[in-house]
Design a protein around this motif. Structure first.
Motif, PDB file in Angstrom:
ATOM      1  N   ASP A 173       0.913  -0.981  -0.260  1.00 29.56           N
ATOM      2  CA  ASP A 173       0.003  -0.124  -0.098  1.00 29.56           C
ATOM      3  C   ASP A 173       0.908   1.059  -0.236  1.00 29.56           C
ATOM      4  N   THR A 174       2.362   1.325   0.081  1.00 29.44           N
ATOM      5  CA  THR A 174       3.051   2.629   0.584  1.00 29.44           C
ATOM      6  C   THR A 174       4.094   2.222  -0.226  1.00 29.44           C
ATOM      7  N   ALA A 175       4.392   1.123  -0.627  1.00 28.63           N
ATOM      8  CA  ALA A 175       6.340   1.261  -1.624  1.00 28.63           C
ATOM      9  C   ALA A 175       5.731   0.812  -3.428  1.00 28.63           C
ATOM     10  N   VAL A 176       4.627   0.673  -3.494  1.00 27.77           N
ATOM     11  CA  VAL A 176       4.374  -0.258  -4.849  1.00 27.77           C
ATOM     12  C   VAL A 176       3.618   1.426  -5.751  1.00 27.77           C
ATOM     13  N   THR A 177       3.785   1.435  -7.650  1.00 28.56           N
ATOM     14  CA  THR A 177       2.763   1.818  -7.885  1.00 28.56           C
ATOM     15  C   THR A 177       2.098   1.187  -8.815  1.00 28.56           C
ATOM     16  N   ALA A 178       2.231   0.168  -8.969  1.00 27.47           N
ATOM     17  CA  ALA A 178       0.980  -0.725 -10.011  1.00 27.47           C
ATOM     18  C   ALA A 178       0.836  -2.761  -9.308  1.00 27.47           C
ATOM     19  N   ILE A 179      -0.083  -2.983  -9.437  1.00 27.42           N
ATOM     20  CA  ILE A 179       0.422  -3.832  -9.000  1.00 27.42           C
ATOM     21  C   ILE A 179      -0.451  -5.230 -10.185  1.00 27.42           C
ATOM     22  N   VAL A 180      -0.093  -5.886 -10.030  1.00 27.56           N
ATOM     23  CA  VAL A 180      -0.074  -7.685 -10.628  1.00 27.56           C
ATOM     24  C   VAL A 180       0.314  -8.435 -10.159  1.00 27.56           C
ATOM     25  N   ASP A 181      -1.249  -9.165 -10.534  1.00 27.68           N
ATOM     26  CA  ASP A 181      -2.285 -10.260  -9.992  1.00 27.68           C
ATOM     27  C   ASP A 181      -2.155 -11.720 -11.037  1.00 27.68           C
ATOM     28  N   LEU A 182      -1.121 -12.404 -10.864  1.00 28.35           N
ATOM     29  CA  LEU A 182      -0.510 -13.344 -11.354  1.00 28.35           C
ATOM     30  C   LEU A 182      -1.394 -14.777 -11.370  1.00 28.35           C
ATOM     31  N   ASP A 183      -1.220 -15.631 -12.436  1.00 27.15           N
ATOM     32  CA  ASP A 183      -2.521 -16.616 -12.814  1.00 27.15           C
ATOM     33  C   ASP A 183      -1.566 -17.557 -13.534  1.00 27.15           C
ATOM     34  N   GLY A 184      -0.127 -17.833 -13.117  1.00 30.75           N
ATOM     35  CA  GLY A 184       0.787 -18.416 -14.218  1.00 30.75           C
ATOM     36  C   GLY A 184       0.317 -19.131 -14.920  1.00 30.75           C
ATOM     37  N   PRO A 185      -0.409 -21.057 -13.912  1.00 26.44           N
ATOM     38  CA  PRO A 185      -1.208 -21.582 -15.311  1.00 26.44           C
ATOM     39  C   PRO A 185      -2.350 -21.883 -16.287  1.00 26.44           C
ATOM     40  N   LYS A 186      -2.539 -20.142 -15.732  1.00 26.83           N
ATOM     41  CA  LYS A 186      -3.384 -20.326 -16.539  1.00 26.83           C
ATOM     42  C   LYS A 186      -2.478 -18.903 -17.655  1.00 26.83           C
ATOM     43  N   GLY A 187      -1.653 -18.262 -17.285  1.00 29.02           N
ATOM     44  CA  GLY A 187      -0.647 -17.684 -18.603  1.00 29.02           C
ATOM     45  C   GLY A 187      -1.242 -16.211 -18.784  1.00 29.02           C
ATOM     46  N   SER A 188      -2.429 -16.443 -17.170  1.00 33.02           N
ATOM     47  CA  SER A 188      -2.750 -14.080 -17.657  1.00 33.02           C
ATOM     48  C   SER A 188      -2.073 -13.574 -15.837  1.00 33.02           C
ATOM     49  N   THR A 189      -1.805 -12.013 -16.072  1.00 35.49           N
ATOM     50  CA  THR A 189      -0.981 -10.768 -15.813  1.00 35.49           C
ATOM     51  C   THR A 189      -2.178  -9.749 -15.816  1.00 35.49           C
TER      52      THR A 189
END
Length: 575
Positions: free
Chosen positions: A242-258
């Motif tokens: 909440d304090t250090a990042v500029t963006a969030i990436v939600d990974l679902d590797g086996p489904k090939g999605s970011t």
């Protein structure tokens, strides 16, 4: 040399033409570990100045993606590009160091570039004092070296090393000490200190706040906020995200999605909530369309029965107009069938129910607890266990909330296990109201000895029919039918935690004892669990190191000190 400063071995390293174009790139990465597909065609770019928080369910490939980007793992296919001028620093969850290396060796490696500048400055000073070569050229070179040495903080290096070692709890260690004699936490903190001192051109951090106290986390967040290179951070620390990042990436590797979300963790939660509402809207629209399609098919079939029921006299009067009408009805029937078939093929499932401790059988008298006249559902008096509990007292009434804080080894988990009836105290007593059901979530979930499938193991622990157990398992989206046959001992640690949660909710407890409830859960599930706890009307006791959770309940903190529970101004409250 640790993983934190090892040169990458996989992927492509190129010098960015301009520092502003520096980036880290993963393109269509496919990684298989053993017989398990971890990443499938995953792509991600982190540009200069971005600090991207990498989140996702346990076992979805976050650590694998970081290792591939660092060059510590070669993917089966896909491309990794590190477009930076300089070294990419990598902090794995379990750093490795060369055999027999010392703390001093690690620090020297981390500050090697500044050390080289210092050596070159001394060499230039010697040439000037000996009047060797072109004095003007030597002076010019010396000036450039001094400027670079100052820019890199060379004059303050000693103080900088001392500050970093102090903030990460390493200042008291002998720098000649062998790394192999350090604890796992000390090795991780040393690897992180090495990265900070190196200030690499790019950063890949895997759970960097593990083993850090609050002071170290605050310091790290400030340092990251000023970091200018591309930075990817896999973390479950909600305060850090909440304090250090500029963006969030939600990974679902086996489904090939970011899926990328702009902003910090709170922005991510807002976008997730909006996405869930859109999901509900799609489901409602699909349900309305489905109901209308079924009505249309019913009307069309009713029309076809009119023609099918013609008598012989009607058939004699049947003409071309009647034939055309029947054909039109048949076309409408086929169209309605086709539309219904398409809707069923593109079904929109309803979103999973939010986690909720409210029982669907709350009106059953058997579910009621016999509340004493003083309202106290559980009272612990004079609890003693070994050297960790020395007379702990606690009274829990409906609606009470307590968060217990103390250093590791102080006896927090021991206290909860005694309150839950899982362990008998050496002295003291725990009194419970008649009919009280306690929901106990232990710190660690271990189903390693359970060889039965997930559904069968859950049903056995619930003493429930398989159909009822399946409904309970799927009710909150913790598991799907595709998981039911998986042997419980082959589930991941995160899935074990989900199974423990399913058992907790299925118990329909009156009182909650939660030991590190945010451990090993995805961030989405953590938020859902904490919201369910907020709605729970019974007493709650939580043990946690989660800073965000402690901050949320800062006015309800109890400290376990010298074996006793203390509130903000003395002994724990007693009803």
């Amino acid at each position: 040399m640790s993983d934190a400063s090892s040169p990458p071995s996989g992927g492509q390293d190129i010098l960015s033409a301009d520092h502003r174009s520096a980036h880290l790139l993963a393109e269509n990465l496919h990684c298989v570990l053993g017989d398990r597909e971890v990443l499938r065609d995953v792509s991600l770019t982190v540009s200069r100045g971005e600090r991207v928080g990498l989140i996702g369910e346990n076992g979805r490939g976050k650590s694998t993606l970081l290792r591939a980007l660092a060059g510590a793992l070669t993917p089966q296919r896909g491309q990794v590009v590190r477009a930076v001028t300089g070294q990419v620093g990598f902090l794995p969850q379990q750093p490795e160091f060369p055999a027999d290396s010392t703390i001093e060796d690690v620090l020297a490696q981390a500050t090697a570039e500044i050390g080289e500048l210092s050596a070159r400055m001394r060499a230039a000073e010697e040439r000037m004092s000996c009047d060797e070569g072109d004095l003007d050229a030597v002076l010019e070179e010396y000036g450039r070296l001094q400027e670079e040495f100052a820019r890199r903080g060379g004059w303050e290096l000693g103080a900088r090393i001392g500050e970093v070692l102090d903030v990460f709890g390493l200042a008291g260690l002998d720098r000649a000490r062998r790394i192999r004699t350090l604890s796992g936490g000390e090795r991780t903190r040393l690897a992180l200190a090495s990265l900070v001192l190196t200030e690499p051109a790019g950063l890949l951090l895997d759970e960097p706040t593990n083993h850090l106290d609050d002071r170290a986390v605050d310091w790290l967040v400030q340092w990251l906020a000023s970091y200018q290179g591309p930075c990817l951070i896999a973390s479950h620390d909600r305060a850090l995200l909440d304090t250090a990042v500029t963006a969030i990436v939600d990974l679902d590797g086996p489904k090939g999605s970011t899926v990328r979300y702009g902003g910090g963790y709170r922005d991510y939660l807002d976008e997730r909530a909006a996405a869930r509402e859109r999901w509900w809207q799609r489901y409602r629209e699909w349900s309305r369309d489905l109901a209308e399609a079924r009505r249309r098919l019913h009307r069309a079939r009713a029309g076809s029965r009119v023609f099918a029921g013609r008598g012989d006299n009607d058939k004699l009067s049947y003409n071309a107009m009647g034939s055309a009408a029947e054909a039109a009805v048949a076309r409408r029937t086929r169209a309605a069938q086709q539309h219904l078939r398409e809707l069923l093929q593109e079904a929109v499932p309803p979103p999973p129910e939010p986690l909720d401790f409210a029982s669907p059988q709350a009106t059953d008298p058997a579910d009621e607890v016999q509340e004493p006249t003083d309202g106290v559902l559980l009272r612990a008096t004079g609890l003693k266990v070994g050297e960790v509990l020395r007379g702990a007292d606690l009274a829990l009434a409906a609606g009470s909330r307590h968060v217990i804080s103390a250093p590791n080894g102080a006896g927090k988990s021991t206290l909860l296990s005694v309150l839950a009836g899982e362990r008998a105290p050496d002295a003291g007593v725990v009194e419970c109201a008649p009919g009280l059901r306690i929901g106990y979530l232990p710190q660690d979930s271990d189903f390693g000895a359970e060889r039965r499938g997930l559904l069968e193991a859950f049903a056995a622990r619930r003493a429930a029919h398989v159909e009822d157990a399946a409904a309970e398992l799927t009710r909150f989206g913790l598991f799907g039918p595709e998981d039911f046959g998986t042997p419980a001992n082959r589930l991941s640690v995160g899935q074990w935690r989900r199974l423990e949660l399913a058992l907790l909710f299925a118990r329909r407890p009156h009182l909650l004892l939660l030991d590190e409830p945010t451990n090993h859960l995805s961030l989405v599930l953590v938020e859902q669990l904490l919201e369910a706890v907020e709605r729970f009307t019974g007493p709650v006791v939580m043990v946690t190191h989660d800073r965000a959770l402690r901050e949320r309940h800062r006015d309800r903190l109890l400290e376990l000190s010298d074996g006793r529970l203390l509130g903000p101004a003395g002994p724990a409250p007693r009803a």
